[in-house]
Design a protein around this motif. Structure first.
Motif, PDB file in Angstrom:
ATOM      1  N   ILE A  12     -32.840  34.492  37.707  1.00  0.00           N
ATOM      2  CA  ILE A  12     -32.473  33.442  36.753  1.00  0.00           C
ATOM      3  C   ILE A  12     -32.202  32.147  37.520  1.00  0.00           C
ATOM      4  N   ASP A  13     -32.096  31.040  36.793  1.00  0.00           N
ATOM      5  CA  ASP A  13     -31.872  29.735  37.429  1.00  0.00           C
ATOM      6  C   ASP A  13     -30.577  29.759  38.255  1.00  0.00           C
ATOM      7  N   GLY A  14     -30.661  29.256  39.478  1.00  0.00           N
ATOM      8  CA  GLY A  14     -29.476  29.149  40.328  1.00  0.00           C
ATOM      9  C   GLY A  14     -28.998  30.470  40.911  1.00  0.00           C
ATOM     10  N   CYS A  15     -29.897  31.469  41.011  1.00  0.00           N
ATOM     11  CA  CYS A  15     -29.471  32.787  41.528  1.00  0.00           C
ATOM     12  C   CYS A  15     -29.345  32.799  43.048  1.00  0.00           C
ATOM     13  N   ASP A  96     -41.693  30.856  46.120  1.00  0.00           N
ATOM     14  CA  ASP A  96     -40.486  30.713  45.309  1.00  0.00           C
ATOM     15  C   ASP A  96     -40.936  30.768  43.843  1.00  0.00           C
ATOM     16  N   ARG A  97     -40.804  31.914  43.240  1.00  0.00           N
ATOM     17  CA  ARG A  97     -41.270  32.271  41.895  1.00  0.00           C
ATOM     18  C   ARG A  97     -42.778  32.527  41.883  1.00  0.00           C
ATOM     19  N   PHE A  98     -43.184  33.496  41.037  1.00  0.00           N
ATOM     20  CA  PHE A  98     -44.601  33.765  40.782  1.00  0.00           C
ATOM     21  C   PHE A  98     -44.677  34.348  39.369  1.00  0.00           C
ATOM     22  N   TYR A 105     -39.433  34.608  31.544  1.00  0.00           N
ATOM     23  CA  TYR A 105     -39.075  33.380  30.801  1.00  0.00           C
ATOM     24  C   TYR A 105     -39.907  33.209  29.524  1.00  0.00           C
ATOM     25  N   GLN A 106     -41.256  33.324  29.695  1.00  0.00           N
ATOM     26  CA  GLN A 106     -42.095  33.063  28.504  1.00  0.00           C
ATOM     27  C   GLN A 106     -42.354  34.347  27.711  1.00  0.00           C
ATOM     28  N   GLY A 107     -42.649  35.450  28.426  1.00  0.00           N
ATOM     29  CA  GLY A 107     -42.971  36.697  27.731  1.00  0.00           C
ATOM     30  C   GLY A 107     -41.774  37.237  26.971  1.00  0.00           C
ATOM     31  N   SER A 149     -21.973  23.825  41.265  1.00  0.00           N
ATOM     32  CA  SER A 149     -21.599  23.388  42.619  1.00  0.00           C
ATOM     33  C   SER A 149     -22.680  22.483  43.233  1.00  0.00           C
ATOM     34  N   ARG A 150     -23.866  22.401  42.587  1.00  0.00           N
ATOM     35  CA  ARG A 150     -24.929  21.535  43.122  1.00  0.00           C
ATOM     36  C   ARG A 150     -24.786  20.144  42.526  1.00  0.00           C
ATOM     37  N   ALA A 151     -25.301  19.158  43.275  1.00  0.00           N
ATOM     38  CA  ALA A 151     -25.143  17.778  42.781  1.00  0.00           C
ATOM     39  C   ALA A 151     -26.408  17.307  42.063  1.00  0.00           C
ATOM     40  N   SER A 188     -24.721  38.978  44.371  1.00  0.00           N
ATOM     41  CA  SER A 188     -23.370  38.439  44.183  1.00  0.00           C
ATOM     42  C   SER A 188     -22.601  38.316  45.499  1.00  0.00           C
ATOM     43  N   GLY A 189     -23.168  38.864  46.585  1.00  0.00           N
ATOM     44  CA  GLY A 189     -22.474  38.818  47.876  1.00  0.00           C
ATOM     45  C   GLY A 189     -22.683  37.500  48.605  1.00  0.00           C
ATOM     46  N   THR A 190     -22.345  37.508  49.904  1.00  0.00           N
ATOM     47  CA  THR A 190     -22.547  36.285  50.699  1.00  0.00           C
ATOM     48  C   THR A 190     -24.042  36.154  51.008  1.00  0.00           C
ATOM     49  N   PRO A 191     -24.507  34.927  51.337  1.00  0.00           N
ATOM     50  CA  PRO A 191     -25.924  34.770  51.679  1.00  0.00           C
ATOM     51  C   PRO A 191     -26.363  35.727  52.797  1.00  0.00           C
ATOM     52  N   GLU A 192     -25.501  35.950  53.780  1.00  0.00           N
ATOM     53  CA  GLU A 192     -25.868  36.816  54.915  1.00  0.00           C
ATOM     54  C   GLU A 192     -26.002  38.277  54.472  1.00  0.00           C
ATOM     55  N   GLU A 193     -25.075  38.720  53.611  1.00  0.00           N
ATOM     56  CA  GLU A 193     -25.154  40.113  53.121  1.00  0.00           C
ATOM     57  C   GLU A 193     -26.463  40.324  52.356  1.00  0.00           C
ATOM     58  N   ILE A 194     -26.798  39.357  51.529  1.00  0.00           N
ATOM     59  CA  ILE A 194     -28.021  39.486  50.716  1.00  0.00           C
ATOM     60  C   ILE A 194     -29.252  39.481  51.626  1.00  0.00           C
ATOM     61  N   PHE A 195     -29.238  38.576  52.614  1.00  0.00           N
ATOM     62  CA  PHE A 195     -30.418  38.474  53.476  1.00  0.00           C
ATOM     63  C   PHE A 195     -30.624  39.748  54.298  1.00  0.00           C
TER      64      PHE A 195
HETATM   65  N1  T5A Z   1     -40.249  28.918  35.169  1.00  0.00           N
HETATM   66  C1  T5A Z   1     -40.939  29.017  36.339  1.00  0.00           C
HETATM   67  C2  T5A Z   1     -40.709  29.476  33.986  1.00  0.00           C
HETATM   68  O1  T5A Z   1     -40.094  29.333  32.914  1.00  0.00           O
HETATM   69  N2  T5A Z   1     -41.881  30.199  34.025  1.00  0.00           N
HETATM   70  C3  T5A Z   1     -42.634  30.328  35.174  1.00  0.00           C
HETATM   71  O2  T5A Z   1     -43.705  30.964  35.145  1.00  0.00           O
HETATM   72  C4  T5A Z   1     -42.133  29.708  36.380  1.00  0.00           C
HETATM   73  C5  T5A Z   1     -42.928  29.848  37.648  1.00  0.00           C
HETATM   74  C6  T5A Z   1     -38.416  26.305  37.927  1.00  0.00           C
HETATM   75  C7  T5A Z   1     -38.044  26.493  36.491  1.00  0.00           C
HETATM   76  O3  T5A Z   1     -39.197  26.882  35.802  1.00  0.00           O
HETATM   77  C8  T5A Z   1     -39.003  28.129  35.148  1.00  0.00           C
HETATM   78  C9  T5A Z   1     -37.848  28.775  35.869  1.00  0.00           C
HETATM   79  C10 T5A Z   1     -37.006  27.589  36.297  1.00  0.00           C
HETATM   80  O4  T5A Z   1     -36.148  27.249  35.211  1.00  0.00           O
HETATM   81  P1  T5A Z   1     -36.913  26.255  40.022  1.00  0.00           P
HETATM   82  O5  T5A Z   1     -37.147  25.101  40.888  1.00  0.00           O
HETATM   83  O6  T5A Z   1     -37.394  27.558  40.490  1.00  0.00           O
HETATM   84  O7  T5A Z   1     -37.427  25.781  38.595  1.00  0.00           O
HETATM   85  O8  T5A Z   1     -35.415  26.341  39.545  1.00  0.00           O
HETATM   86  P2  T5A Z   1     -34.256  27.323  39.834  1.00  0.00           P
HETATM   87  O9  T5A Z   1     -34.561  28.742  39.737  1.00  0.00           O
HETATM   88  O10 T5A Z   1     -33.180  26.830  38.924  1.00  0.00           O
HETATM   89  O11 T5A Z   1     -34.010  27.082  41.356  1.00  0.00           O
HETATM   90  P3  T5A Z   1     -32.864  26.373  42.039  1.00  0.00           P
HETATM   91  O12 T5A Z   1     -33.393  25.772  43.306  1.00  0.00           O
HETATM   92  O13 T5A Z   1     -32.156  25.462  41.095  1.00  0.00           O
HETATM   93  O14 T5A Z   1     -31.878  27.569  42.322  1.00  0.00           O
HETATM   94  P4  T5A Z   1     -32.006  28.732  43.393  1.00  0.00           P
HETATM   95  O15 T5A Z   1     -33.023  28.411  44.404  1.00  0.00           O
HETATM   96  O16 T5A Z   1     -32.100  30.044  42.729  1.00  0.00           O
HETATM   97  O17 T5A Z   1     -30.560  28.712  44.021  1.00  0.00           O
HETATM   98  P5  T5A Z   1     -30.001  27.984  45.344  1.00  0.00           P
HETATM   99  O18 T5A Z   1     -30.303  28.779  46.531  1.00  0.00           O
HETATM  100  O19 T5A Z   1     -30.368  26.551  45.295  1.00  0.00           O
HETATM  101  O20 T5A Z   1     -28.451  28.177  45.032  1.00  0.00           O
HETATM  102  C11 T5A Z   1     -27.785  27.546  43.955  1.00  0.00           C
HETATM  103  C12 T5A Z   1     -26.342  27.156  44.418  1.00  0.00           C
HETATM  104  O21 T5A Z   1     -25.644  28.338  44.733  1.00  0.00           O
HETATM  105  C13 T5A Z   1     -25.220  28.353  46.099  1.00  0.00           C
HETATM  106  C14 T5A Z   1     -26.090  27.330  46.805  1.00  0.00           C
HETATM  107  O22 T5A Z   1     -25.446  26.779  47.921  1.00  0.00           O
HETATM  108  C15 T5A Z   1     -26.333  26.299  45.694  1.00  0.00           C
HETATM  109  O23 T5A Z   1     -25.254  25.418  45.611  1.00  0.00           O
HETATM  110  N3  T5A Z   1     -25.426  29.726  46.604  1.00  0.00           N
HETATM  111  C16 T5A Z   1     -24.440  30.631  46.747  1.00  0.00           C
HETATM  112  N4  T5A Z   1     -23.108  30.555  46.522  1.00  0.00           N
HETATM  113  C17 T5A Z   1     -22.392  31.697  46.782  1.00  0.00           C
HETATM  114  N5  T5A Z   1     -22.927  32.866  47.254  1.00  0.00           N
HETATM  115  C18 T5A Z   1     -24.250  32.961  47.493  1.00  0.00           C
HETATM  116  N6  T5A Z   1     -24.789  34.101  47.933  1.00  0.00           N
HETATM  117  C19 T5A Z   1     -25.068  31.815  47.230  1.00  0.00           C
HETATM  118  N7  T5A Z   1     -26.408  31.583  47.353  1.00  0.00           N
HETATM  119  C20 T5A Z   1     -26.602  30.301  46.956  1.00  0.00           C
END
Ligand code: T5A
Length: 206
Positions: A12-15, A96-98, A105-107, A149-151, A188-195
Protein backbone atom coordinates in the motif's frame (compact mmCIF):
# COMPACT_ATOMS: atom_id res chain seq x y z
CA UNK A 1 20.23 -18.78 -14.98
CA UNK A 2 19.84 -17.64 -18.63
CA UNK A 3 18.64 -14.14 -17.73
CA UNK A 4 18.97 -11.66 -14.87
CA UNK A 5 16.81 -11.76 -11.77
CA UNK A 6 13.65 -9.65 -11.90
CA UNK A 7 12.63 -8.38 -8.43
CA UNK A 8 9.57 -6.24 -7.71
CA UNK A 9 8.39 -4.37 -4.59
CA UNK A 10 4.74 -3.95 -3.72
CA UNK A 11 2.47 -2.69 -0.96
CA UNK A 12 0.00 0.00 0.00
CA UNK A 13 1.05 3.66 -0.31
CA UNK A 14 3.84 4.58 2.11
CA UNK A 15 4.62 0.98 3.15
CA UNK A 16 8.39 1.58 2.90
CA UNK A 17 9.24 0.36 -0.63
CA UNK A 18 11.65 3.19 -1.46
CA UNK A 19 13.49 2.66 1.83
CA UNK A 20 13.94 -1.08 1.16
CA UNK A 21 14.91 -0.51 -2.47
CA UNK A 22 17.60 1.93 -1.25
CA UNK A 23 19.01 -0.73 1.10
CA UNK A 24 18.89 -3.35 -1.66
CA UNK A 25 20.71 -1.21 -4.22
CA UNK A 26 23.41 -0.31 -1.63
CA UNK A 27 23.87 -4.04 -0.98
CA UNK A 28 24.02 -4.87 -4.70
CA UNK A 29 26.55 -2.08 -5.27
CA UNK A 30 28.77 -3.45 -2.51
CA UNK A 31 28.61 -6.86 -4.21
CA UNK A 32 29.44 -5.17 -7.56
CA UNK A 33 26.26 -6.67 -9.03
CA UNK A 34 25.03 -5.24 -12.32
CA UNK A 35 21.49 -3.94 -11.81
CA UNK A 36 18.90 -1.59 -13.25
CA UNK A 37 16.45 0.27 -11.00
CA UNK A 38 13.10 1.37 -12.42
CA UNK A 39 9.69 2.39 -11.16
CA UNK A 40 6.09 2.07 -12.24
CA UNK A 41 4.34 4.01 -13.49
CA UNK A 42 7.29 5.66 -15.20
CA UNK A 43 10.83 4.57 -15.96
CA UNK A 44 10.80 5.71 -19.63
CA UNK A 45 10.18 9.13 -21.23
CA UNK A 46 6.69 8.01 -22.32
CA UNK A 47 6.00 6.34 -18.96
CA UNK A 48 7.04 9.39 -16.94
CA UNK A 49 4.57 11.53 -18.92
CA UNK A 50 1.86 8.97 -18.21
CA UNK A 51 2.87 9.01 -14.50
CA UNK A 52 2.34 12.77 -14.36
CA UNK A 53 -1.18 12.38 -15.77
CA UNK A 54 -2.02 9.49 -13.42
CA UNK A 55 -0.83 11.11 -10.19
CA UNK A 56 -1.93 14.70 -10.85
CA UNK A 57 -4.67 15.48 -8.32
CA UNK A 58 -6.22 17.94 -10.80
CA UNK A 59 -7.27 14.84 -12.80
CA UNK A 60 -9.82 13.75 -10.21
CA UNK A 61 -12.42 13.11 -12.92
CA UNK A 62 -10.38 10.35 -14.57
CA UNK A 63 -12.50 7.25 -15.16
CA UNK A 64 -11.29 4.02 -13.51
CA UNK A 65 -11.01 2.34 -16.93
CA UNK A 66 -8.91 5.21 -18.32
CA UNK A 67 -6.71 4.89 -15.21
CA UNK A 68 -6.30 1.14 -15.72
CA UNK A 69 -5.36 1.52 -19.38
CA UNK A 70 -2.83 4.27 -18.64
CA UNK A 71 -1.06 2.07 -16.06
CA UNK A 72 -0.97 -0.75 -18.62
CA UNK A 73 0.30 1.57 -21.38
CA UNK A 74 3.18 2.76 -19.18
CA UNK A 75 3.92 -0.90 -18.35
CA UNK A 76 4.02 -2.02 -21.99
CA UNK A 77 6.58 0.71 -22.66
CA UNK A 78 8.87 -0.01 -19.70
CA UNK A 79 8.86 -3.76 -20.33
CA UNK A 80 9.92 -3.40 -23.96
CA UNK A 81 12.26 -0.44 -23.52
CA UNK A 82 13.99 -1.16 -20.20
CA UNK A 83 13.09 -4.37 -18.37
CA UNK A 84 13.31 -7.07 -21.02
CA UNK A 85 16.55 -5.76 -22.59
CA UNK A 86 18.25 -5.53 -19.18
CA UNK A 87 17.18 -9.05 -18.21
CA UNK A 88 18.42 -10.40 -21.56
CA UNK A 89 21.82 -8.84 -20.81
CA UNK A 90 21.86 -10.84 -17.55
CA UNK A 91 21.33 -7.83 -15.27
CA UNK A 92 19.20 -7.69 -12.15
CA UNK A 93 16.11 -5.54 -12.59
CA UNK A 94 14.63 -3.95 -9.46
CA UNK A 95 11.20 -2.48 -10.10
CA UNK A 96 9.29 -0.27 -7.64
CA UNK A 97 5.78 -1.66 -8.31
CA UNK A 98 4.72 -3.87 -11.23
CA UNK A 99 1.55 -5.63 -12.30
CA UNK A 100 0.53 -6.80 -8.81
CA UNK A 101 -0.18 -3.10 -8.12
CA UNK A 102 -2.74 -3.12 -10.92
CA UNK A 103 -4.28 -6.30 -9.53
CA UNK A 104 -4.66 -4.78 -6.05
CA UNK A 105 -5.48 -1.13 -6.91
CA UNK A 106 -7.53 -1.41 -10.10
CA UNK A 107 -8.65 -5.06 -10.09
CA UNK A 108 -9.70 -5.24 -6.42
CA UNK A 109 -9.90 -1.74 -4.87
CA UNK A 110 -11.41 -0.10 -7.98
CA UNK A 111 -13.45 -3.25 -8.51
CA UNK A 112 -12.68 -3.49 -12.24
CA UNK A 113 -12.33 -7.27 -12.00
CA UNK A 114 -9.27 -9.43 -11.46
CA UNK A 115 -9.74 -11.58 -14.60
CA UNK A 116 -9.81 -8.49 -16.80
CA UNK A 117 -6.76 -7.04 -15.04
CA UNK A 118 -4.83 -10.32 -15.21
CA UNK A 119 -5.43 -10.43 -18.97
CA UNK A 120 -4.28 -6.85 -19.50
CA UNK A 121 -1.28 -7.41 -17.22
CA UNK A 122 -0.19 -10.37 -19.34
CA UNK A 123 -0.63 -8.33 -22.52
CA UNK A 124 1.29 -5.29 -21.25
CA UNK A 125 4.11 -7.38 -19.78
CA UNK A 126 4.28 -9.58 -22.90
CA UNK A 127 4.05 -12.63 -20.64
CA UNK A 128 7.03 -11.56 -18.51
CA UNK A 129 6.70 -12.23 -14.76
CA UNK A 130 8.92 -11.19 -11.86
CA UNK A 131 11.09 -13.91 -10.30
CA UNK A 132 10.53 -12.53 -6.80
CA UNK A 133 8.01 -10.04 -5.46
CA UNK A 134 8.18 -8.53 -1.98
CA UNK A 135 4.81 -7.46 -0.63
CA UNK A 136 5.67 -5.14 2.28
CA UNK A 137 2.69 -5.58 4.54
CA UNK A 138 1.78 -2.93 7.10
CA UNK A 139 -1.52 -1.73 8.52
CA UNK A 140 -3.24 1.23 6.92
CA UNK A 141 -2.88 3.14 10.22
CA UNK A 142 0.89 2.64 10.22
CA UNK A 143 1.15 3.65 6.54
CA UNK A 144 -0.74 6.89 7.26
CA UNK A 145 1.63 7.62 10.16
CA UNK A 146 4.63 7.06 7.90
CA UNK A 147 3.17 9.18 5.12
CA UNK A 148 2.55 12.05 7.53
CA UNK A 149 6.26 11.97 8.43
CA UNK A 150 7.18 12.83 4.80
CA UNK A 151 7.28 16.42 3.61
CA UNK A 152 5.41 15.74 0.32
CA UNK A 153 1.79 16.26 -0.62
CA UNK A 154 -0.54 13.31 -1.30
CA UNK A 155 -1.03 12.47 -5.00
CA UNK A 156 -4.37 11.66 -6.73
CA UNK A 157 -4.36 8.01 -5.63
CA UNK A 158 -3.12 8.64 -2.08
CA UNK A 159 -6.05 11.07 -1.67
CA UNK A 160 -8.51 8.16 -2.06
CA UNK A 161 -8.22 7.53 1.69
CA UNK A 162 -8.23 4.73 4.25
CA UNK A 163 -11.07 2.56 2.95
CA UNK A 164 -9.44 2.46 -0.46
CA UNK A 165 -6.05 1.51 1.04
CA UNK A 166 -7.73 -1.24 3.09
CA UNK A 167 -9.19 -2.70 -0.09
CA UNK A 168 -5.77 -2.48 -1.79
CA UNK A 169 -4.21 -4.35 1.14
CA UNK A 170 -6.92 -7.03 0.83
CA UNK A 171 -6.07 -7.36 -2.87
CA UNK A 172 -2.40 -7.92 -2.10
CA UNK A 173 -3.17 -10.49 0.60
CA UNK A 174 -5.37 -12.36 -1.88
CA UNK A 175 -2.68 -12.25 -4.61
CA UNK A 176 0.03 -13.40 -2.19
CA UNK A 177 -2.08 -16.37 -1.08
CA UNK A 178 -2.32 -17.54 -4.68
CA UNK A 179 1.34 -17.14 -5.67
CA UNK A 180 4.65 -18.65 -4.53
CA UNK A 181 6.45 -15.76 -6.23
CA UNK A 182 5.01 -13.17 -3.84
CA UNK A 183 6.73 -13.10 -0.45
CA UNK A 184 4.71 -11.33 2.22
CA UNK A 185 7.12 -9.47 4.48
CA UNK A 186 5.96 -8.00 7.80
CA UNK A 187 7.03 -4.40 7.22
CA UNK A 188 6.24 -3.09 10.71
CA UNK A 189 9.80 -3.56 12.00
CA UNK A 190 12.89 -1.41 11.53
CA UNK A 191 14.24 -0.93 7.98
CA UNK A 192 17.22 -3.18 8.85
CA UNK A 193 15.02 -5.99 10.22
CA UNK A 194 12.89 -5.92 7.08
CA UNK A 195 15.89 -5.83 4.76
CA UNK A 196 17.44 -8.89 6.45
CA UNK A 197 14.34 -10.89 5.52
CA UNK A 198 14.47 -9.61 1.93
CA UNK A 199 18.18 -10.38 1.61
CA UNK A 200 17.52 -13.93 2.82
CA UNK A 201 14.96 -14.55 0.06
CA UNK A 202 17.24 -13.11 -2.64
CA UNK A 203 20.25 -15.14 -1.55
CA UNK A 204 18.11 -18.28 -1.54
CA UNK A 205 16.86 -17.55 -5.09
CA UNK A 206 20.28 -16.69 -6.67
N1 T5A B 1 -0.58 2.45 -8.78
C1 T5A B 1 0.62 2.06 -9.32
C2 T5A B 1 -1.78 1.90 -9.19
O1 T5A B 1 -2.87 2.30 -8.73
N2 T5A B 1 -1.75 0.89 -10.13
C3 T5A B 1 -0.58 0.46 -10.72
O2 T5A B 1 -0.61 -0.43 -11.59
C4 T5A B 1 0.66 1.08 -10.29
C5 T5A B 1 1.95 0.62 -10.90
C6 T5A B 1 2.34 5.18 -7.44
C7 T5A B 1 0.87 5.23 -7.16
O3 T5A B 1 0.21 4.62 -8.23
C8 T5A B 1 -0.59 3.53 -7.78
C9 T5A B 1 -0.02 3.15 -6.44
C10 T5A B 1 0.49 4.47 -5.90
O4 T5A B 1 -0.60 5.12 -5.25
P1 T5A B 1 4.33 5.43 -5.81
O5 T5A B 1 5.33 6.40 -6.25
O6 T5A B 1 4.67 4.01 -5.90
O7 T5A B 1 3.00 5.89 -6.56
O8 T5A B 1 3.75 5.79 -4.39
P2 T5A B 1 3.85 5.12 -3.00
O9 T5A B 1 3.62 3.69 -2.94
O10 T5A B 1 2.94 5.96 -2.17
O11 T5A B 1 5.38 5.28 -2.69
P3 T5A B 1 6.06 6.20 -1.70
O12 T5A B 1 7.42 6.52 -2.25
O13 T5A B 1 5.18 7.35 -1.34
O14 T5A B 1 6.15 5.28 -0.42
P4 T5A B 1 7.08 4.04 -0.16
O15 T5A B 1 8.19 3.98 -1.13
O16 T5A B 1 6.28 2.81 0.03
O17 T5A B 1 7.62 4.38 1.29
P5 T5A B 1 8.98 5.10 1.76
O18 T5A B 1 10.08 4.15 1.78
O19 T5A B 1 9.11 6.39 1.04
O20 T5A B 1 8.55 5.35 3.27
C11 T5A B 1 7.51 6.23 3.66
C12 T5A B 1 7.92 6.94 4.99
O21 T5A B 1 8.06 5.96 5.99
C13 T5A B 1 9.38 5.93 6.52
C14 T5A B 1 10.25 6.62 5.49
O22 T5A B 1 11.38 7.22 6.07
C15 T5A B 1 9.28 7.65 4.89
O23 T5A B 1 9.23 8.79 5.70
N3 T5A B 1 9.74 4.52 6.72
C16 T5A B 1 9.72 3.89 7.91
N4 T5A B 1 9.42 4.34 9.16
C17 T5A B 1 9.51 3.40 10.16
N5 T5A B 1 9.88 2.10 9.99
C18 T5A B 1 10.19 1.64 8.76
N6 T5A B 1 10.53 0.36 8.57
C19 T5A B 1 10.11 2.55 7.66
N7 T5A B 1 10.34 2.40 6.32
C20 T5A B 1 10.10 3.62 5.77
Amino acid sequence: MDRGLFITFEGIDGCGKSTQIGLLTDWLEKRKADFVLVREPGGTPVGEKIRTILLDKENDGMSPVAELLLFEAARAQIVSERIRPALCEGRYVICDRFFDSTYAYQGVARNLGTDLVNGLNRMAAGGLEPDLTFFLDISVDESFKRRRSRAIEDDRIELLGRDFQNKVRGGYLEAAKASQRIKTVDASGTPEEIFNIIKGYITERE
